[in-house]
Design a protein around this motif. Structure first.
Motif, PDB file in Angstrom:
ATOM      1  N   HIS A  21       0.845  -1.201   0.000  1.00 24.13           N
ATOM      2  CA  HIS A  21       0.000   0.000   0.000  1.00 24.13           C
ATOM      3  C   HIS A  21       0.882   1.254   0.000  1.00 24.13           C
ATOM      4  CE1 HIS A  21      -4.072  -1.754   0.930  1.00 24.13           C
ATOM      5  NE2 HIS A  21      -3.288  -2.795   1.181  1.00 24.13           N
ATOM      6  N   TRP A  22       0.514   2.224  -0.876  1.00 26.21           N
ATOM      7  CA  TRP A  22       1.182   3.528  -0.884  1.00 26.21           C
ATOM      8  C   TRP A  22       0.701   4.328   0.317  1.00 26.21           C
ATOM      9  CZ3 TRP A  22       5.083   5.831  -3.465  1.00 26.21           C
ATOM     10  CH2 TRP A  22       5.183   7.222  -3.398  1.00 26.21           C
ATOM     11  N   ASN A  25       0.126  10.839   0.934  1.00 23.92           N
ATOM     12  CA  ASN A  25      -0.920  11.494   0.148  1.00 23.92           C
ATOM     13  C   ASN A  25      -0.940  12.982   0.441  1.00 23.92           C
ATOM     14  OD1 ASN A  25      -2.579  11.974   2.533  1.00 23.92           O
ATOM     15  ND2 ASN A  25      -3.060   9.783   2.469  1.00 23.92           N
ATOM     16  N   TRP A 109       8.689   6.817  -6.015  1.00 27.58           N
ATOM     17  CA  TRP A 109       8.163   5.447  -5.984  1.00 27.58           C
ATOM     18  C   TRP A 109       9.114   4.501  -5.256  1.00 27.58           C
ATOM     19  CZ3 TRP A 109       3.869   2.951  -8.528  1.00 27.58           C
ATOM     20  CH2 TRP A 109       3.924   1.553  -8.537  1.00 27.58           C
ATOM     21  N   ASN A 114       7.717   5.035   1.759  1.00 26.77           N
ATOM     22  CA  ASN A 114       6.410   5.359   1.181  1.00 26.77           C
ATOM     23  C   ASN A 114       5.503   4.145   1.036  1.00 26.77           C
ATOM     24  OD1 ASN A 114       7.330   8.002   0.911  1.00 26.77           O
ATOM     25  ND2 ASN A 114       8.067   7.671  -1.178  1.00 26.77           N
ATOM     26  N   TRP A 115       5.967   2.965   1.498  1.00 30.08           N
ATOM     27  CA  TRP A 115       5.199   1.740   1.292  1.00 30.08           C
ATOM     28  C   TRP A 115       5.019   0.964   2.591  1.00 30.08           C
ATOM     29  CZ3 TRP A 115       3.001   1.117  -3.388  1.00 30.08           C
ATOM     30  CH2 TRP A 115       3.578   1.781  -4.473  1.00 30.08           C
ATOM     31  N   PHE A 138      -3.183   1.925  -4.366  1.00 33.32           N
ATOM     32  CA  PHE A 138      -3.242   3.323  -3.975  1.00 33.32           C
ATOM     33  C   PHE A 138      -4.639   3.554  -3.387  1.00 33.32           C
ATOM     34  CE2 PHE A 138       0.320   3.472  -6.800  1.00 33.32           C
ATOM     35  CZ  PHE A 138       1.108   4.519  -6.343  1.00 33.32           C
ATOM     36  N   PHE A 144      -2.541  11.898  -4.728  1.00 34.89           N
ATOM     37  CA  PHE A 144      -1.142  11.534  -4.598  1.00 34.89           C
ATOM     38  C   PHE A 144      -0.283  12.405  -5.516  1.00 34.89           C
ATOM     39  CE2 PHE A 144      -3.995   7.858  -4.643  1.00 34.89           C
ATOM     40  CZ  PHE A 144      -3.885   7.433  -3.331  1.00 34.89           C
ATOM     41  N   VAL A 146       3.333  11.329  -7.111  1.00 29.57           N
ATOM     42  CA  VAL A 146       4.351  10.277  -7.142  1.00 29.57           C
ATOM     43  C   VAL A 146       5.324  10.548  -8.279  1.00 29.57           C
ATOM     44  CG1 VAL A 146       4.762   7.791  -7.296  1.00 29.57           C
ATOM     45  CG2 VAL A 146       2.619   8.661  -6.299  1.00 29.57           C
ATOM     46  N   ILE A 159      -5.808   1.763  -8.314  1.00 34.04           N
ATOM     47  CA  ILE A 159      -5.870   3.135  -7.806  1.00 34.04           C
ATOM     48  C   ILE A 159      -7.311   3.377  -7.381  1.00 34.04           C
ATOM     49  CG2 ILE A 159      -5.520   5.568  -8.304  1.00 34.04           C
ATOM     50  CD1 ILE A 159      -3.521   4.787 -10.421  1.00 34.04           C
ATOM     51  N   GLN A 181      -1.020  13.514 -10.730  1.00 39.64           N
ATOM     52  CA  GLN A 181      -0.634  12.633  -9.627  1.00 39.64           C
ATOM     53  C   GLN A 181       0.653  11.846  -9.876  1.00 39.64           C
ATOM     54  OE1 GLN A 181      -4.015  10.757  -7.323  1.00 39.64           O
ATOM     55  NE2 GLN A 181      -5.067  11.060  -9.289  1.00 39.64           N
TER      56      GLN A 181
END
Length: 528
Positions: A21-22, A25, A109, A114-115, A138, A144, A146, A159, A181
């Motif tokens: 999961h990202w 935000n 990324w 970020n994850w 996402f 977002f 990115v 997404i 985004q």
């Protein structure tokens, strides 16, 4: 879902993929986006600075005041309303203060920060970033920003509520929402393989531990400080860690990665492990705060990394103890098909250590002290060497003979070409020639000198003397004072050389500057 579990436990050929999961935000209600780490309330005054990221307001909200940027952006979700109230009674629990929007940088990324894995806490940094075998999500109701600066391949991508294919994702990237985004560098793209499971019963390798992608990931991640001695570095890890680590080989015919993971997580993970599906096991799990992560790494080995959340100098102790227990249990029960189990564990903590290979403060202090001691020893030895000097001299002083010898090669004749200097060791006398104003010493008729005769040591007319090197048996040709010649003549003396030397020929006069008078006088002297 039940079918899936039956396949896992009975057949052992269905291996679900990890879901990443990202986290970052631009949402208004994200506490990470505000300088005071809280969401604004009704009596607050919010400030959105210039050149900050966009703000996405996804819920109705009330504020006292909003200061907008000159070149910023506030995005309101569908049917969203912002109210402004001047009465503090609207929210009695809100004291009211200034809050500044702090999100001012795009997120890459490949940054592990970020994850987050959906099931486990991944403590190997490169494997936090989506691998080729991972599913990417996402979250919905979020905006977002990115940065994608390198093309990659993953299993699936969603997404919000929409799942994409490779083609539909490329179209989204070119849309207004996609351009806002996702900032793609050099037209970077994402390939979706649409895999839903790993085809290898022994597990699939992530691949992010390879040097090129690993260097990129680790270059974006900032490692935290740790507080243990002899920290570990996992395969695929960017940072040192405190805890325990097990690496092992496996028998391909017997090892099942999915079964192995499930048993290890259910048996040894802490109560915080969210992937444990059995509520009874979760309730009886330990509360030691140990995170356990298992993966297959490059080199065809199984890696198990254990860390804990114990603060201070005891960080890693619980994880190290549990790693030892797991090793002992696996050695007693070989039903999983693993062998050559190698344990690494951190030792007692001594203080904070920096990451990425840096030494601890204690280690730095030790090195500094050692360098100082070595310098002092070198200075003392150098001083003693200069003062005492070795017996075999490498220096010499003026007026001091050298202790040296010359060895000639065999067969080389040695010829003595030396001679005695007649001036050496002679007593130094005042030379009257050094002062032309002084008169020539008076020599009486009987004053003479001959070979070997010393000169009177009267400093009034002393001169430097030496022995005549001519033989002693020559005839007496004593130099005597003669009467002066006539005007224009020259002084004469008796030739001290023997007369029987033979005919040496007639000497030639080589003085071209003689005057006519002088030449005539010489001719007269010759006739006489």
């Amino acid at each position: 879902m039940k079918c899936g579990f039956l396949l896992i436990f009975l057949v052992g050929s269905c291996h679900g993929l990890s879901r990443k999961h990202w986290l970052k935000n631009l949402n208004f209600d994200n506490t990470e986006n505000w300088d005071k780490n809280r969401v604004p309330c009704a009596n607050d005054r919010i400030i959105i600075p210039n050149q900050s990221e966009s703000v996405y307001v996804q819920t109705n909200t009330t504020l006292r005041e909003m200061v907008l940027p000159v070149d910023g952006e506030v995005v309101l979700g569908q049917n969203i309303v912002i109210n402004f109230a001047s009465d503090a009674a609207v929210d009695l629990e809100c004291n009211g203060e200034d809050l500044t929007y702090s999100r001012n940088k795009i997120k890459n990324w490949f940054d592990p920060a970020n994850w987050k894995d959906e099931d486990v806490n991944v403590n190997v940094e490169t494997e936090r970033v989506p691998c080729t075998i991972d599913q990417v999500v996402f979250p919905s109701k979020s905006l977002f920003h990115v940065q994608l600066d390198q093309s990659l391949s993953i299993a699936t991508m969603k997404i919000g509520t929409e799942a994409y294919t490779t083609k539909s994702l490329a179209s989204f990237f070119d849309s207004p929402s996609g351009l806002k985004q996702f900032e793609r560098i050099n037209a970077a793209s994402i390939e979706l393989t649409q895999k839903t499971q790993c085809d290898d019963i022994t597990g699939c390798v992530c691949g992010n531990d390879k040097s090129v992608i690993k260097d990129k990931i680790c270059g974006l991640y900032e490692c935290p400080n740790i507080a243990c001695q002899s920290p570990l570095r996992a395969v695929g890890g960017c940072c040192n860690l405190c805890g325990g680590m097990l690496t092992m080989n496996y028998y391909e015919s017997k090892f099942n990665m999915e079964l192995f993971k499930q048993d290890m997580y259910d048996t040894y993970s802490s109560a915080e492990y969210i992937g444990t599906r059995d509520r009874k096991k979760r309730d009886t799990a330990t509360n030691d705060g140990v995170d356990l992560y298992i993966s297959k790494v490059t080199g065809d080995k199984i890696q198990m990394v254990l860390t804990d959340k114990v603060p201070g100098t005891d960080n890693g102790k619980n994880a190290s103890d549990k790693a030892r227990k797991i090793k002992d249990d696996l050695a007693k029960n070989n039903r999983y098909g693993v062998y050559n189990i190698y344990l690494q564990a951190t030792s007692a903590a001594t203080g904070k250590q920096n990451q990425k290979g840096d030494m601890s403060a204690g280690a730095v202090t030790g090195v500094v002290i050692a360098v100082i001691i070595i310098l002092v020893i070198v200075i003392i030895l150098s001083y003693m060497f200069v003062k005492r000097r070795p017996l075999s001299r490498t220096w010499f002083k003026k007026d001091e003979p050298l202790d040296a010898s010359l060895e000639m090669a065999p067969g080389i004749a040695v010829v003595d070409l030396s001679f005695d200097n007649p001036m050496y060791d002679s007593p130094t006398k005042e030379n009257f020639y050094m002062d032309p104003s002084r008169p020539f010493p008076n020599l009486d008729d009987d004053t003479s000198f001959s070979a070997g005769s010393p000169i009177d040591d009267d400093r009034s007319h002393s001169i430097l003397s030496f022995s005549n090197p001519l033989p002693d048996d020559l005839p007496d040709r004593t130099l005597k004072k003669t009467a002066p010649a006539e005007e224009g003549g020259v002084k004469a003396f008796t030739n001290p050389l023997p007369e029987d030397l033979g005919d040496l020929g007639t000497p030639t006069v080589m003085d071209p500057i003689q005057s006519p008078d002088t030449k005539k006088g010489m001719e007269d002297e010759t006739d006489a």
